[in-house]
Design a protein around this motif. Sequence first.
Motif, PDB file in Angstrom:
ATOM      1  N   MET A   3      43.284  23.213 -12.110  1.00 49.47           N
ATOM      2  CA  MET A   3      44.092  22.045 -11.768  1.00 49.47           C
ATOM      3  C   MET A   3      44.938  22.423 -10.557  1.00 49.47           C
ATOM      4  N   ASP A   4      44.787  21.654  -9.482  1.00 51.36           N
ATOM      5  CA  ASP A   4      45.455  21.955  -8.218  1.00 51.36           C
ATOM      6  C   ASP A   4      46.266  20.767  -7.745  1.00 51.36           C
ATOM      7  N   LEU A   5      47.417  21.066  -7.151  1.00 52.89           N
ATOM      8  CA  LEU A   5      48.213  20.053  -6.474  1.00 52.89           C
ATOM      9  C   LEU A   5      47.795  20.049  -5.008  1.00 52.89           C
ATOM     10  N   VAL A   6      47.328  18.906  -4.518  1.00 55.72           N
ATOM     11  CA  VAL A   6      46.839  18.788  -3.145  1.00 55.72           C
ATOM     12  C   VAL A   6      47.807  17.921  -2.353  1.00 55.72           C
ATOM     13  N   LEU A   7      48.274  18.438  -1.221  1.00 59.34           N
ATOM     14  CA  LEU A   7      49.209  17.705  -0.366  1.00 59.34           C
ATOM     15  C   LEU A   7      48.463  17.127   0.828  1.00 59.34           C
ATOM     16  N   GLY A   8      48.648  15.815   1.048  1.00 64.23           N
ATOM     17  CA  GLY A   8      48.012  15.154   2.177  1.00 64.23           C
ATOM     18  C   GLY A   8      46.503  15.161   2.068  1.00 64.23           C
ATOM     19  N   SER A   9      45.849  15.196   3.218  1.00 64.47           N
ATOM     20  CA  SER A   9      44.384  15.257   3.263  1.00 64.47           C
ATOM     21  C   SER A   9      43.955  16.718   3.272  1.00 64.47           C
ATOM     22  N   PHE A  34      40.219  27.144   0.201  1.00 61.01           N
ATOM     23  CA  PHE A  34      40.276  25.694   0.008  1.00 61.01           C
ATOM     24  C   PHE A  34      40.097  24.963   1.326  1.00 61.01           C
ATOM     25  N   GLN A  35      40.499  25.609   2.435  1.00 60.45           N
ATOM     26  CA  GLN A  35      40.404  24.970   3.752  1.00 60.45           C
ATOM     27  C   GLN A  35      38.962  24.768   4.186  1.00 60.45           C
ATOM     28  N   ILE A  36      38.043  25.618   3.676  1.00 65.35           N
ATOM     29  CA  ILE A  36      36.637  25.507   4.086  1.00 65.35           C
ATOM     30  C   ILE A  36      35.758  25.094   2.908  1.00 65.35           C
ATOM     31  N   ASP A  37      36.385  24.653   1.820  1.00 65.78           N
ATOM     32  CA  ASP A  37      35.634  24.201   0.648  1.00 65.78           C
ATOM     33  C   ASP A  37      35.116  22.785   0.912  1.00 65.78           C
ATOM     34  N   PRO A  38      33.804  22.604   1.127  1.00 65.87           N
ATOM     35  CA  PRO A  38      33.281  21.261   1.435  1.00 65.87           C
ATOM     36  C   PRO A  38      33.447  20.295   0.266  1.00 65.87           C
ATOM     37  N   ARG A  39      33.653  20.811  -0.950  1.00 64.86           N
ATOM     38  CA  ARG A  39      33.852  19.929  -2.100  1.00 64.86           C
ATOM     39  C   ARG A  39      35.169  19.174  -1.987  1.00 64.86           C
ATOM     40  N   MET A  40      36.197  19.808  -1.376  1.00 67.53           N
ATOM     41  CA  MET A  40      37.481  19.126  -1.198  1.00 67.53           C
ATOM     42  C   MET A  40      37.335  17.956  -0.225  1.00 67.53           C
ATOM     43  N   ALA A  41      36.555  18.174   0.849  1.00 64.25           N
ATOM     44  CA  ALA A  41      36.301  17.074   1.791  1.00 64.25           C
ATOM     45  C   ALA A  41      35.500  15.975   1.108  1.00 64.25           C
ATOM     46  N   PHE A  42      34.570  16.360   0.261  1.00 67.59           N
ATOM     47  CA  PHE A  42      33.758  15.393  -0.492  1.00 67.59           C
ATOM     48  C   PHE A  42      34.654  14.547  -1.398  1.00 67.59           C
ATOM     49  N   ILE A  43      35.598  15.198  -2.080  1.00 65.51           N
ATOM     50  CA  ILE A  43      36.535  14.486  -2.953  1.00 65.51           C
ATOM     51  C   ILE A  43      37.403  13.540  -2.132  1.00 65.51           C
ATOM     52  N   GLU A  44      37.898  14.031  -0.988  1.00 61.22           N
ATOM     53  CA  GLU A  44      38.766  13.218  -0.148  1.00 61.22           C
ATOM     54  C   GLU A  44      38.045  11.954   0.342  1.00 61.22           C
ATOM     55  N   GLN A  45      36.771  12.084   0.639  1.00 58.22           N
ATOM     56  CA  GLN A  45      36.012  10.965   1.196  1.00 58.22           C
ATOM     57  C   GLN A  45      35.494   9.997   0.140  1.00 58.22           C
ATOM     58  N   GLU A  91      53.659   9.849  -3.485  1.00 55.74           N
ATOM     59  CA  GLU A  91      53.450   9.706  -2.048  1.00 55.74           C
ATOM     60  C   GLU A  91      52.191  10.430  -1.583  1.00 55.74           C
ATOM     61  N   ASN A  92      52.321  11.529  -0.813  1.00 57.03           N
ATOM     62  CA  ASN A  92      51.172  12.237  -0.258  1.00 57.03           C
ATOM     63  C   ASN A  92      50.716  13.408  -1.119  1.00 57.03           C
ATOM     64  N   ALA A  93      50.943  13.326  -2.406  1.00 59.52           N
ATOM     65  CA  ALA A  93      50.521  14.396  -3.313  1.00 59.52           C
ATOM     66  C   ALA A  93      49.608  13.831  -4.391  1.00 59.52           C
ATOM     67  N   LYS A  94      48.555  14.555  -4.673  1.00 58.72           N
ATOM     68  CA  LYS A  94      47.662  14.182  -5.765  1.00 58.72           C
ATOM     69  C   LYS A  94      47.242  15.441  -6.508  1.00 58.72           C
ATOM     70  N   THR A 222      56.307  21.838   1.834  1.00 56.05           N
ATOM     71  CA  THR A 222      56.560  20.475   2.286  1.00 56.05           C
ATOM     72  C   THR A 222      55.419  19.964   3.148  1.00 56.05           C
ATOM     73  N   LEU A 223      55.058  18.697   2.951  1.00 55.29           N
ATOM     74  CA  LEU A 223      54.105  18.009   3.817  1.00 55.29           C
ATOM     75  C   LEU A 223      54.830  16.854   4.483  1.00 55.29           C
ATOM     76  N   VAL A 224      54.731  16.780   5.809  1.00 56.83           N
ATOM     77  CA  VAL A 224      55.415  15.743   6.585  1.00 56.83           C
ATOM     78  C   VAL A 224      54.379  14.849   7.256  1.00 56.83           C
ATOM     79  N   SER A 225      54.578  13.537   7.142  1.00 58.76           N
ATOM     80  CA  SER A 225      53.731  12.558   7.829  1.00 58.76           C
ATOM     81  C   SER A 225      54.622  11.705   8.721  1.00 58.76           C
ATOM     82  N   ILE A 226      54.302  11.642  10.024  1.00 59.78           N
ATOM     83  CA  ILE A 226      55.134  10.930  10.998  1.00 59.78           C
ATOM     84  C   ILE A 226      54.291   9.874  11.693  1.00 59.78           C
ATOM     85  N   SER A 227      54.776   8.636  11.697  1.00 59.29           N
ATOM     86  CA  SER A 227      54.043   7.546  12.349  1.00 59.29           C
ATOM     87  C   SER A 227      55.019   6.637  13.076  1.00 59.29           C
ATOM     88  N   THR A 228      54.486   5.803  13.960  1.00 61.19           N
ATOM     89  CA  THR A 228      55.302   4.889  14.757  1.00 61.19           C
ATOM     90  C   THR A 228      55.423   3.534  14.066  1.00 61.19           C
TER      91      THR A 228
END
Length: 319
Positions: A3-9, A34-45, A91-94, A222-228
């Motif tokens: 069980m992992d806490l994932v921040l952002g994408s 985790f950065q190169i785990d293609p399963r995480m990208a699969f889950i995200e998509q 927010e940006n955590a799942k 911390t994960l920060v998301s900045i938009s206009t």
Amino acid sequence: MSMDLVLGSNQAIKSMGTFGFDQATVAAYSEYYFQIDPRMAFIEQNASNGAIIDEDILQSSMPGSNGEFWSWLESTGAPSQAAALVLPCVENAKIVLAIHRDKANAKSSDQRIFLTKFYDKFTAINATMRRETLKTGDVSNCAIPLRHIDSFKFWLDENLVVSQGNEHIRYLLALTGIARLGDEMQLEPLDPDFHAAILSTVHSLPPQEAIHLAHKSSICDTLVSISTTFGDVSTRLAEVSITYVKHSVEREKVFMAAFGLTQRQAQLLKIIQQTFTLEDAARQMSITKNTARVFLGQIYDRTGVHSRFDLLRLSEKFS
């Protein structure tokens, strides 16, 4: 099972617990793989919050799959097949709960029943934690207590003045270590990447894609998301959304980071949360009552509150 806490994408990941994996494998995955785990990208998509991915998450099902990851996974002896449940947190955590197994020895119906029940239980517990109705209890055996995961938002104008936001934003920013607020509510970034992203957002012409940053400190990740966005009369603003995971550290360190207290001031604040009189607190700290009174006055100045009731209510939100 993991069980992992994932921040952002997938910008950052923290293990919330595993079964059947050794700690060296868990640490290596959290730090790099985790950065190169293609399963995480699969889950995200392929999964929105709350979705159960019941089909096989296999190397063959993912184009451009990373060979380095699969070679490492094979060396650990862990199964390459998995079913996953994605749960909303804040927010940006799942949270991603994954069952790693040999399909030949697993029943899909049993997995789905388990994941469905887990989702229902988690949703109820998460909602309760967010309402802050559970104030006590031993959480020392929990890798990341749910109450340690939270988020907040604020808005900045072109002069880096905070125009809207959480009433405790001053202390929350200090807690994360990415910035602090001046007396006139002007942002003073401490993280250079955060500063550059803010300036880029408020001074660049829209449309502009959101900028995502990850920041780590001894107190929290911390994960920060900045938009206009735009305020009244077309005033350009930067919308800043922050999701943070507080580490299980001593309350004194949290008070020192959030409120800017000295170690002794933070120690006094921790003690008066648990005792009725200033005399008792002074006795526990081996100081005089007058010294304790001076410390308390300094804490009031730092936090901007004027009564012990308000101080205890504020400190409870951070402890």
